[in-house]
Write a protein that holds these residues in place. Structure first.
Motif, PDB file in Angstrom:
ATOM      1  N   GLY A  48      54.229 -14.395 -29.904  1.00 56.57           N
ATOM      2  CA  GLY A  48      53.965 -15.820 -30.103  1.00 56.57           C
ATOM      3  C   GLY A  48      52.587 -16.103 -30.655  1.00 56.57           C
ATOM      4  N   GLU A  49      51.970 -15.129 -31.281  1.00 58.42           N
ATOM      5  CA  GLU A  49      50.646 -15.296 -31.867  1.00 58.42           C
ATOM      6  C   GLU A  49      50.771 -15.576 -33.363  1.00 58.42           C
ATOM      7  N   ASN A  50      49.705 -16.134 -33.933  1.00 54.81           N
ATOM      8  CA  ASN A  50      49.682 -16.318 -35.380  1.00 54.81           C
ATOM      9  C   ASN A  50      49.494 -14.955 -36.030  1.00 54.81           C
ATOM     10  N   PRO A  51      50.305 -14.625 -37.012  1.00 56.95           N
ATOM     11  CA  PRO A  51      50.198 -13.304 -37.640  1.00 56.95           C
ATOM     12  C   PRO A  51      48.913 -13.170 -38.449  1.00 56.95           C
ATOM     13  N   LEU A  68      56.366 -22.993 -31.831  1.00 53.89           N
ATOM     14  CA  LEU A  68      55.996 -24.363 -31.454  1.00 53.89           C
ATOM     15  C   LEU A  68      57.155 -25.033 -30.719  1.00 53.89           C
ATOM     16  N   ALA A  69      58.368 -24.799 -31.191  1.00 49.84           N
ATOM     17  CA  ALA A  69      59.539 -25.374 -30.517  1.00 49.84           C
ATOM     18  C   ALA A  69      59.706 -24.762 -29.133  1.00 49.84           C
ATOM     19  N   LYS A  70      59.477 -23.461 -29.019  1.00 50.65           N
ATOM     20  CA  LYS A  70      59.574 -22.803 -27.711  1.00 50.65           C
ATOM     21  C   LYS A  70      58.569 -23.394 -26.717  1.00 50.65           C
ATOM     22  N   LYS A  71      57.422 -23.834 -27.232  1.00 47.96           N
ATOM     23  CA  LYS A  71      56.385 -24.423 -26.386  1.00 47.96           C
ATOM     24  C   LYS A  71      56.559 -25.937 -26.250  1.00 47.96           C
TER      25      LYS A  71
END
Length: 183
Positions: A48-51, A68-71
């Motif tokens: 879930g990190e920015n690549p 973002l949807a998961k959060k």
């Protein structure tokens, strides 16, 4: 014949072999670096990190919207999914619409049943999910998860959604049909 023999000298063959070895080594190093970047990208996305690699790729932006949807940052996620539509092929558009439908479906499930005005909002969200799932199936007619969620959604929507007419205490929204997939 003499000119042909000058190409088959030990020095010439050794030079060609070394050049081939050097090119092969460069090719292997290049592919190993690409493999490293791909694995790092996959690990970061899974966490879930920015690549840190491929930051502007379709996949990186898609994974950002997904997380973002998961959060439960639904508005931002929907904006990102919609922005990806212009760069997507039909299969990707189907997946994008499916995820947008899941966002609307989930938001409707979250707010359903707390008050009459909220039920109207939930019905609106369910109708938006309905449109998104139908768009998903337009781009990918064999997308079974979208078909499943649309089926669940249609059992929850009232047959004749007319606000303010009829039995206003029972708009036809039923809990218990949880969608598959994001979020």
């Amino acid at each position: 014949m003499k000119k042909l023999n000058q190409f088959f000298t030990v020095k010439y063959i050794t030079s060609i072999a070394l050049l081939g070895l050097l090119l092969s080594a460069l090719f292997i190093i290049f592919n190993l670096f690409n493999l490293y970047k791909t694995n790092k990208f996959n690990d970061e996305v899974s966490a879930g990190e920015n690549p840190s690699f491929f930051e502007q790729s379709f996949e990186a932006r898609y994974s950002t919207a997904y997380w973002l949807a998961k959060k439960e940052m639904f508005k931002e996620s929907t904006i990102l999914f919609n922005a990806l539509m212009k760069d997507a092929d039909d299969d990707q558009k189907s997946a994008l619409q499916y995820n947008i439908g899941n966002i609307f479906f989930t938001r409707g499930l979250i707010i359903n049943g707390t008050s009459m005005s909220v039920r109207d909002e939930a019905e609106y969200l369910f109708q938006q999910a309905n449109k998104a799932y139908r768009q998903s199936l337009k781009f990918g007619p064999y997308y079974w998860d979208a078909k499943h969620n649309l089926d669940r959604l249609l059992t929850m929507l009232p047959p004749d959604p007319t606000p303010g007419v009829g039995d206003s205490d029972a708009p036809g929204l039923i809990m218990g049909n949880i969608p598959i997939g994001l979020p």
